[in-house]
Design an enzyme around this catalytic site. Structure first.
Site, PDB file in Angstrom:
ATOM      1  N   VAL A  42       0.829  -1.200   0.000  1.00 49.10           N
ATOM      2  CA  VAL A  42       0.000   0.000   0.000  1.00 49.10           C
ATOM      3  C   VAL A  42       0.868   1.257   0.000  1.00 49.10           C
ATOM      4  O   VAL A  42       0.602   2.226  -0.730  1.00 49.10           O
ATOM      5  CB  VAL A  42      -0.966  -0.001   1.199  1.00 49.10           C
ATOM      6  CG1 VAL A  42      -1.755   1.304   1.256  1.00 49.10           C
ATOM      7  CG2 VAL A  42      -1.929  -1.181   1.111  1.00 49.10           C
ATOM      8  N   CYS A  43       1.925   1.256   0.797  1.00 52.06           N
ATOM      9  CA  CYS A  43       2.824   2.406   0.843  1.00 52.06           C
ATOM     10  C   CYS A  43       3.474   2.656  -0.517  1.00 52.06           C
ATOM     11  O   CYS A  43       3.687   3.809  -0.911  1.00 52.06           O
ATOM     12  CB  CYS A  43       3.910   2.188   1.888  1.00 52.06           C
ATOM     13  SG  CYS A  43       3.291   2.067   3.571  1.00 52.06           S
ATOM     14  N   THR A  44       3.788   1.593  -1.223  1.00 48.25           N
ATOM     15  CA  THR A  44       4.383   1.748  -2.549  1.00 48.25           C
ATOM     16  C   THR A  44       3.440   2.499  -3.476  1.00 48.25           C
ATOM     17  O   THR A  44       3.857   3.394  -4.218  1.00 48.25           O
ATOM     18  CB  THR A  44       4.726   0.362  -3.130  1.00 48.25           C
ATOM     19  OG1 THR A  44       5.700  -0.270  -2.286  1.00 48.25           O
ATOM     20  CG2 THR A  44       5.285   0.475  -4.534  1.00 48.25           C
ATOM     21  N   LEU A  47       3.265   6.430  -2.149  1.00 44.96           N
ATOM     22  CA  LEU A  47       4.406   7.281  -2.487  1.00 44.96           C
ATOM     23  C   LEU A  47       4.539   7.449  -3.992  1.00 44.96           C
ATOM     24  O   LEU A  47       4.941   8.507  -4.475  1.00 44.96           O
ATOM     25  CB  LEU A  47       5.693   6.726  -1.878  1.00 44.96           C
ATOM     26  CG  LEU A  47       5.990   7.250  -0.467  1.00 44.96           C
ATOM     27  CD1 LEU A  47       5.070   6.612   0.558  1.00 44.96           C
ATOM     28  CD2 LEU A  47       7.446   7.036  -0.067  1.00 44.96           C
ATOM     29  N   ARG A 127      -0.479   5.954   9.045  1.00 45.11           N
ATOM     30  CA  ARG A 127      -0.477   6.847   7.896  1.00 45.11           C
ATOM     31  C   ARG A 127      -0.943   8.231   8.354  1.00 45.11           C
ATOM     32  O   ARG A 127      -2.096   8.610   8.143  1.00 45.11           O
ATOM     33  CB  ARG A 127      -1.377   6.306   6.790  1.00 45.11           C
ATOM     34  CG  ARG A 127      -0.964   4.941   6.285  1.00 45.11           C
ATOM     35  CD  ARG A 127      -1.829   4.487   5.107  1.00 45.11           C
ATOM     36  NE  ARG A 127      -1.704   3.056   4.933  1.00 45.11           N
ATOM     37  CZ  ARG A 127      -0.637   2.454   4.387  1.00 45.11           C
ATOM     38  NH1 ARG A 127       0.379   3.186   3.950  1.00 45.11           N
ATOM     39  NH2 ARG A 127      -0.594   1.152   4.276  1.00 45.11           N
TER      40      ARG A 127
END
Length: 220
Positions: A42-44, A47, A127
């Site tokens: 999810v972070c990929t 960002l 987050r």
């Protein structure tokens, strides 16, 4: 962190070199956002999409600053994956990522999950996203759990609202507002001041209560 609170100055090591936050910010707005861990799916996506929209943040005089409790080398290796996954990122990766292996900054800025904040072995940043004005004050805060990714269009919409209402402090943006649509006139604005502030006119909505408090305009 509470809205209106001054973000304390800090120094940090980032993927683009060391920064002194206040000096780095200058006269710009800042979107400062944390993510739980490098090399996570999810972070990929987050960002990557924020990087794709980097020119839109530039148009709004806004700098981007990511944060993670992983190492700088981990960040740099991960950036290569992000660019591989999001092929529409133009040029070099456009914004710095803070390395905060001690978690000191994450704790200082309230970016740690309450269930794990006292355990340095398991503590992960949630987050958290802060929009910081040029006066270093927190203008907006969003906190998402690790399971839910952010919406970049909503971040930009919030920026547009904050910058508009900073310029015109006598209006507010309603639910689902987007630039160009109607804004609400604050109840504190006197009827006698309406023609001067909004020469192109306003709309007034009649309510069953008889109280005239819903006043809208596109004159901004």
């Amino acid at each position: 962190m509470r809205i209106g609170q001054v973000i304390p100055n800090f120094t940090a090591q980032t993927t683009q070199g060391p920064i002194d936050f206040y000096r780095w910010q200058g006269e710009s707005w800042v979107v400062l956002f944390s993510h739980p861990s490098d090399f996570t799916p999810v972070c990929t996506t987050e960002l990557g999409r924020i990087a794709v929209h980097f020119p839109e943040f530039q148009k709004r005089n806004t700098k981007l600053l990511a944060h993670s409790c992983d190492s700088l080398q981990s960040h740099k290796d991960w950036v290569n994956d992000i660019k591989s996954y999001c092929l529409d990122i133009p040029g070099d990766f456009p914004y710095p990522i803070i390395g905060d292996e001690t978690r000191e900054l994450a704790v200082q800025l309230d970016m740690i999950d309450e269930d794990h904040k006292d355990d340095p072995e398991t503590a992960l940043t949630v987050r958290a996203l802060y929009i910081v004005g040029p006066d270093h004050k927190l203008k907006l805060a969003m906190h998402y759990p690790m399971s839910t990714g952010r919406n970049v269009d909503e971040i930009l919409r919030c920026l547009d609202s904050l910058q508009l209402t900073t310029r015109l402090p006598y209006v507010a943006t309603p639910a689902n507002w987007t630039p160009g649509t109607k804004v609400m006139i604050l109840p504190s604005v006197k009827e006698t001041d309406i023609p001067k502030l909004f020469p192109k006119g306003v709309e007034k909505v009649s309510m069953p209560s008889g109280v005239v408090y819903v006043r809208t305009t596109t004159d901004y």
